[in-house]
Design an enzyme around this catalytic site. Structure first.
Site, PDB file in Angstrom:
ATOM      1  N   HIS A   1      -7.331   1.013   1.343  1.00 55.38           N
ATOM      2  CA  HIS A   1      -8.661   0.706   0.823  1.00 55.38           C
ATOM      3  C   HIS A   1      -9.716   1.528   1.561  1.00 55.38           C
ATOM      4  CE1 HIS A   1     -11.405  -2.791  -0.764  1.00 55.38           C
ATOM      5  NE2 HIS A   1     -11.527  -1.683  -1.463  1.00 55.38           N
TER       6      HIS A   1
ATOM      7  N   GLU B   1      -2.324  -6.858  -1.002  1.00 56.26           N
ATOM      8  CA  GLU B   1      -3.076  -7.463   0.096  1.00 56.26           C
ATOM      9  C   GLU B   1      -2.110  -8.014   1.140  1.00 56.26           C
ATOM     10  OE1 GLU B   1      -6.292  -7.940   0.778  1.00 56.26           O
ATOM     11  OE2 GLU B   1      -7.394  -7.492  -1.074  1.00 56.26           O
TER      12      GLU B   1
ATOM     13  N   ASP C   1      -9.961  -1.319   5.786  1.00 56.89           N
ATOM     14  CA  ASP C   1      -8.626  -1.900   5.728  1.00 56.89           C
ATOM     15  C   ASP C   1      -7.616  -0.963   5.041  1.00 56.89           C
ATOM     16  OD1 ASP C   1     -10.329  -2.609   3.412  1.00 56.89           O
ATOM     17  OD2 ASP C   1      -8.612  -3.715   2.661  1.00 56.89           O
TER      18      ASP C   1
END
Length: 268
Positions: A175, A137, A185
Site C-alpha cells: 500500500h 490485509e 503499510d
C-alpha cells in the site's frame, strides 16, 4: 427433566447465535452479489440505435481478472476488530483477504469483485488500482513484526493467486508503494525479501560491484519501477521503506542509488 431440556435448548440457541456472528453481513454479501449477477446477465444494447429488434451477443468473453496484489497492515488491534470494520457499511473499506496472526485466512470477497482497499493511488500508468488488484490485509497494529504463521499463510495465498491469475512477479507490492503520500503499510518489519525469494515482488542484487551511470536520473528510475513522483520525497521514503527497511529518510545516498539502479534494470 423438563427443566433440563429447557436448559439444553437455551444453550444450543446461545451457541448458535455466537457461531453466526456475521450471519447478517453474510446475507448482505449474498444479496449484493446477486444484484451484480443480474446486472451482468442483462443483454447488451441492441445492435443499432435505430429500430432494430434483435442483438448479436459474442461467445468470447470472461470476467476481468486481477493483475496486482496489494499488501496492507490493518493498523488495528486484532483480527476481530478488522472483520467488524469490514462488515460495517459506514466504514466504506474492505479487502479480499484478511490474514490473522495465527495464520487464519478470511476470504471476504470474491477475487473478481472490486474491493475498496487501495484508495487514491497509482502504480505506473494505472490510476484505478482497486479495479485491477486484490487486497490482502495482515492483522498488525502498524508496529509489530509479522509472525511466521501469518507469513506462511500469506505465502500460500500468494501462490494460489499467482497461479490462478498469472500475476507478474513485479506486481506484488505494498500500500505504501501505490500511495506514498498517505500510507506506510505494511510496516518496515515486513519481509519483502523473503516474498521476493518465493516469487512475489522484485528484489535487488548484491550492489558491491554495481556502478551507477553519471547521468542516472533517480526520479525517472522511480517512475520506471512504478512510483508516482508528484511528491518525490514521499516516493523516495516509500522506496526506502520497502527495500531498505528505513522509515524516515527522504534522501538517496550512493548505496540507495545503486539499489534503485539495479531494480530499474529489472523493470526495463
Amino acid at each position: 427433566m423438563r427443566i433440563t431440556l429447557l436448559f439444553f435448548i437455551i444453550i444450543v440457541l446461545i451457541f448458535s447465535c455466537s457461531s453466526n456472528k456475521y450471519a447478517a453481513t453474510n446475507r448482505t454479501y449474498k444479496k449484493q452479489a446477486k444484484a451484480f449477477g443480474k446486472i451482468i446477465s442483462r443483454t447488451p444494447v441492441k445492435d443499432s440505435f435505430i429500430n432494430q429488434s434483435s442483438w448479436v451477443g459474442t461467445t468470447n468473453f470472461g470476467l476481468r481478472k486481477p493483475n496486482f496484489v496489494i499488501i496492507h497492515h490493518t493498523a488495528q488491534n486484532s483480527c476481530e476488530q478488522t472483520l467488524q470494520t469490514f462488515t460495517l457499511p459506514r466504514t466504506q473499506v474492505s479487502a479480499h483477504y484478511v490474514i490473522c496472526k495465527d495464520g487464519t485466512v478470511h476470504h471476504m470477497l470474491n477475487d473478481y469483485l472490486r474491493a475498496w482497499q487501495a484508495g487514491i493511488s497509482s502504480w505506473g500508468n494505472d490510476k484505478d488500482i482497486n479495479s485491477s488488484s486484490i487486497g490482502i490485509e495482515l492483522d498488525n497494529n502498524g508496529f509489530d513484526s509479522f509472525p511466521p504463521a501469518q507469513i506462511n499463510s500469506l505465502l500460500t495465498v500468494l501462490a494460489t493467486l499467482k497461479k490462478l491469475y498469472n500475476i507478474p512477479t513485479a506486481n506484488f507490492i505494498g500500500h505504501e508503494d501505490i500511495a506514498p503520500t498517505r500510507k506506510n503499510d505494511p510496516n518496515v518489519t515486513f519481509p519483502w525479501q523473503l516474498l521476493s525469494q518465493n516469487g512475489y515482488g522484485l528484489w535487488y542484487d548484491d550492489t558491491t560491484n554495481i556502478s551507477v551511470p553519471e547521468n542516472f536520473n533517480s526520479l525517472q528510475a522511480l517512475r520506471i519501477i512504478g512510483y508516482s513522483v508528484k511528491d518525490s520525497a514521499a516516493a523516495i521514503e516509500a522506496f526506502k521503506r520497502h527495500f531498505e527497511k528505513q522509515d524516515s529518510s527522504r534522501v538517496l545516498f550512493d548505496n540507495d542509488q545503486k539499489i534503485l539502479y539495479n531494480l530499474m534494470m529489472k523493470y526495463e
